[in-house]
Write a protein that holds these residues in place. Structure first.
Motif, PDB file in Angstrom:
ATOM      1  N   TYR A   1     -42.227 -21.191  42.652  1.00  0.00           N
ATOM      2  CA  TYR A   1     -43.639 -21.028  43.000  1.00  0.00           C
ATOM      3  C   TYR A   1     -43.902 -19.536  43.065  1.00  0.00           C
ATOM      4  O   TYR A   1     -43.346 -18.830  43.883  1.00  0.00           O
ATOM      5  CB  TYR A   1     -43.924 -21.693  44.348  1.00  0.00           C
ATOM      6  CG  TYR A   1     -45.377 -21.671  44.734  1.00  0.00           C
ATOM      7  CD1 TYR A   1     -46.227 -22.681  44.315  1.00  0.00           C
ATOM      8  CD2 TYR A   1     -45.900 -20.652  45.522  1.00  0.00           C
ATOM      9  CE1 TYR A   1     -47.566 -22.676  44.674  1.00  0.00           C
ATOM     10  CE2 TYR A   1     -47.230 -20.640  45.881  1.00  0.00           C
ATOM     11  CZ  TYR A   1     -48.058 -21.647  45.451  1.00  0.00           C
ATOM     12  OH  TYR A   1     -49.379 -21.646  45.798  1.00  0.00           O
ATOM     13  N   HIS A   2     -44.763 -19.049  42.178  1.00  0.00           N
ATOM     14  CA  HIS A   2     -45.087 -17.624  42.123  1.00  0.00           C
ATOM     15  C   HIS A   2     -46.249 -17.312  43.063  1.00  0.00           C
ATOM     16  O   HIS A   2     -47.022 -18.195  43.432  1.00  0.00           O
ATOM     17  CB  HIS A   2     -45.443 -17.219  40.690  1.00  0.00           C
ATOM     18  CG  HIS A   2     -44.299 -17.365  39.744  1.00  0.00           C
ATOM     19  ND1 HIS A   2     -43.296 -16.433  39.650  1.00  0.00           N
ATOM     20  CD2 HIS A   2     -43.990 -18.341  38.865  1.00  0.00           C
ATOM     21  CE1 HIS A   2     -42.418 -16.815  38.737  1.00  0.00           C
ATOM     22  NE2 HIS A   2     -42.817 -17.984  38.246  1.00  0.00           N
ATOM     23  N   GLN A   3     -46.376 -16.041  43.424  1.00  0.00           N
ATOM     24  CA  GLN A   3     -47.420 -15.596  44.335  1.00  0.00           C
ATOM     25  C   GLN A   3     -48.816 -15.981  43.828  1.00  0.00           C
ATOM     26  O   GLN A   3     -49.704 -16.252  44.612  1.00  0.00           O
ATOM     27  CB  GLN A   3     -47.348 -14.090  44.520  1.00  0.00           C
ATOM     28  CG  GLN A   3     -48.421 -13.533  45.432  1.00  0.00           C
ATOM     29  CD  GLN A   3     -48.382 -12.023  45.499  1.00  0.00           C
ATOM     30  OE1 GLN A   3     -47.780 -11.372  44.678  1.00  0.00           O
ATOM     31  NE2 GLN A   3     -49.025 -11.478  46.497  1.00  0.00           N
ATOM     32  N   THR A   4     -48.982 -16.035  42.543  1.00  0.00           N
ATOM     33  CA  THR A   4     -50.274 -16.376  41.945  1.00  0.00           C
ATOM     34  C   THR A   4     -50.608 -17.865  42.061  1.00  0.00           C
ATOM     35  O   THR A   4     -51.706 -18.283  41.719  1.00  0.00           O
ATOM     36  CB  THR A   4     -50.287 -15.996  40.456  1.00  0.00           C
ATOM     37  OG1 THR A   4     -49.243 -16.719  39.801  1.00  0.00           O
ATOM     38  CG2 THR A   4     -50.101 -14.511  40.261  1.00  0.00           C
ATOM     39  N   GLY A   5     -49.629 -18.665  42.497  1.00  0.00           N
ATOM     40  CA  GLY A   5     -49.822 -20.108  42.589  1.00  0.00           C
ATOM     41  C   GLY A   5     -49.332 -20.840  41.358  1.00  0.00           C
ATOM     42  O   GLY A   5     -49.393 -22.065  41.304  1.00  0.00           O
ATOM     43  N   ASN A   6     -48.845 -20.100  40.382  1.00  0.00           N
ATOM     44  CA  ASN A   6     -48.299 -20.726  39.175  1.00  0.00           C
ATOM     45  C   ASN A   6     -46.945 -21.344  39.466  1.00  0.00           C
ATOM     46  O   ASN A   6     -46.172 -20.804  40.263  1.00  0.00           O
ATOM     47  CB  ASN A   6     -48.153 -19.702  38.050  1.00  0.00           C
ATOM     48  CG  ASN A   6     -49.489 -19.238  37.528  1.00  0.00           C
ATOM     49  OD1 ASN A   6     -50.481 -19.947  37.608  1.00  0.00           O
ATOM     50  ND2 ASN A   6     -49.517 -18.031  36.996  1.00  0.00           N
TER      51      ASN A   6
ATOM     52  N   HIS B   1     -49.413 -26.603  46.099  1.00  0.00           N
ATOM     53  CA  HIS B   1     -50.205 -25.445  46.504  1.00  0.00           C
ATOM     54  C   HIS B   1     -50.622 -25.580  47.968  1.00  0.00           C
ATOM     55  O   HIS B   1     -50.519 -24.623  48.742  1.00  0.00           O
ATOM     56  CB  HIS B   1     -51.417 -25.297  45.589  1.00  0.00           C
ATOM     57  CG  HIS B   1     -52.215 -24.070  45.853  1.00  0.00           C
ATOM     58  ND1 HIS B   1     -51.719 -22.798  45.653  1.00  0.00           N
ATOM     59  CD2 HIS B   1     -53.475 -23.901  46.318  1.00  0.00           C
ATOM     60  CE1 HIS B   1     -52.636 -21.915  45.986  1.00  0.00           C
ATOM     61  NE2 HIS B   1     -53.714 -22.567  46.391  1.00  0.00           N
TER      62      HIS B   1
END
Length: 69
Positions: free
Chosen positions: A34-39, A60
């Motif tokens: 889980y990336h900081q961007t929500g991807n 999310h």
């Protein structure tokens, strides 16, 4: 429904965002990043297309609750 959701920081320096996630869905274990961007970046076989939108939304929400609040 997601079961046994777990997350751990990607890096030893916890100020750097990014988390390894794992959970069970329909008796299948899934892992990803889980990336900081929500991807989401799947490190296991990705879920079926028909489940992907709902799962992404649930993940999310879980990450917002556990990490950002």
């Amino acid at each position: 429904m997601i079961m046994h959701f777990q997350y751990n920081p990607l890096f030893e320096n916890t100020n750097i965002p990014g988390w390894n996630i794992s959970f069970y869905f329909k008796k299948q274990r899934y892992t990803g990043i889980y990336h900081q961007t929500g991807n989401l970046e799947w490190t296991s076989n990705p879920p079926a297309e028909e489940d992907l939108t709902a799962l992404t939304s649930q993940i999310h929400e879980l990450m917002l609750y556990h990490v950002y609040e």
